[in-house]
Write a protein that holds these residues in place. Structure first.
Motif, mmCIF file in Angstrom:
data_model
loop_
_atom_site.group_PDB
_atom_site.id
_atom_site.type_symbol
_atom_site.label_atom_id
_atom_site.label_comp_id
_atom_site.label_asym_id
_atom_site.label_seq_id
_atom_site.Cartn_x
_atom_site.Cartn_y
_atom_site.Cartn_z
ATOM 1 N N ASN A 1 1.819 8.845 -3.526
ATOM 2 C CA ASN A 1 0.768 8.744 -2.516
ATOM 3 C C ASN A 1 -0.427 9.628 -2.870
ATOM 4 N N LYS B 1 13.500 10.291 -3.399
ATOM 5 C CA LYS B 1 12.508 9.323 -2.930
ATOM 6 C C LYS B 1 11.400 9.995 -2.129
ATOM 7 N N ASP C 1 7.684 9.671 -3.432
ATOM 8 C CA ASP C 1 6.729 8.961 -2.573
ATOM 9 C C ASP C 1 5.494 9.821 -2.318
ATOM 10 N N THR D 1 8.895 2.896 -6.987
ATOM 11 C CA THR D 1 9.608 3.915 -6.219
ATOM 12 C C THR D 1 10.534 3.306 -5.169
ATOM 13 N N ASP D 2 10.392 2.029 -4.879
ATOM 14 C CA ASP D 2 11.289 1.367 -3.925
ATOM 15 C C ASP D 2 12.728 1.319 -4.445
#
Length: 245
Positions: A209, A201, A205, A192-193
């Motif tokens: 998570n 994003k 994220d 995801t970076d």
């Protein structure tokens, strides 16, 4: 597991790193490729410190000659290639309307062309050996698409299509080469970076998570399919967190 020479691209973090360490611990000889040399050096040192055997070559899978050099290093040091894992991948997701064409190009170059370059670099060697296995990392996004994942999904659907065509070719050639596709869901990696679109994003994220599991789950699946009898291929494994819809 019988000792094998295993090449992994995208080996500097995430699934590639964890898989390399697991397979080295099982007694295999590893050849690692990625762009970040400092990370590769550290991983090779970690493997050496625990009694394993590994070497590395700085490799950008979007450059065919560099992938060929990775294969040449494996043959130079270990004399064969038993398994080639096309693991390198990018996921800079966004909606089409945002026109991030440079990101589309990068995904096609790494996810799709990088897989083809890996196949090209290893297949003739495996044919000559009359044995081998090519493992291509796809994604659950290669089975179903969603808003913002159009290009990423296209590359991962493509990986599956390439793999199935290759499987049929090698079965017809009676080459004894096995083809496996691994399709992970949400795995806790740096993937995801790569997302630069702020809205996408933020959403991804949160999803990761909430749901992502350790990359060792995928590493264990890879080790399992490598260790299966040579007259049998796990053609495709989909692996996702139990709670992921």
């Amino acid at each position: 597991m019988n000792k094998k020479v295993i090449v992994i691209t995208g080996a500097s973090s995430g699934i590639g790193e964890v898989t390399a360490k697991l397979l080295a611990h099982q007694g295999n000889e590893l050849v690692l490729g990625a762009r970040r040399e400092s990370r590769l050096q550290k991983i090779v040192q970690d493997i050496d410190d625990t009694g394993g055997s590994a070497i590395y070559q700085v490799t950008d899978v979007a450059v065919a000659s560099q992938v060929q050099n990775l294969a040449a290093m494996a043959l130079k040091f270990y004399g064969r290639i038993d398994v080639w894992i096309n693991n390198a991948g990018l996921m800079p997701r966004s909606e089409f309307i945002k026109g991030r064409v440079d990101e589309w190009d990068k995904m096609i170059d790494v996810n799709l062309k990088g897989t083809l370059y890996g196949i090209n670099a290893s297949l003739k060697t495996m044919r000559n050996q009359y044995s081998g296995q090519i493992i291509n990392i796809s994604s659950v996004a290669g089975h179903a698409t969603s808003i913002g994942s159009g290009v990423y999904s296209a590359t991962k659907f493509g990986v599956r299509a390439i793999s199935e065509a290759l499987r049929k070719e090698e079965a017809a050639a009676k080459s004894n080469i096995r083809i496996t596709v691994i399709s992970p869901g949400a795995i806790a990696t740096e993937l995801t970076d790569h997302i630069k679109d702020p809205e996408t994003k933020k959403n991804l994220d949160k999803f990761y998570n909430d749901y992502a599991v350790s990359p060792d789950r995928v590493a264990k699946a890879i080790a399992f399919t490598i260790d299966s009898p040579e007259d049998t291929t796990m053609n495709e494994i989909v692996i996702r967190p139990t709670a992921q819809k």
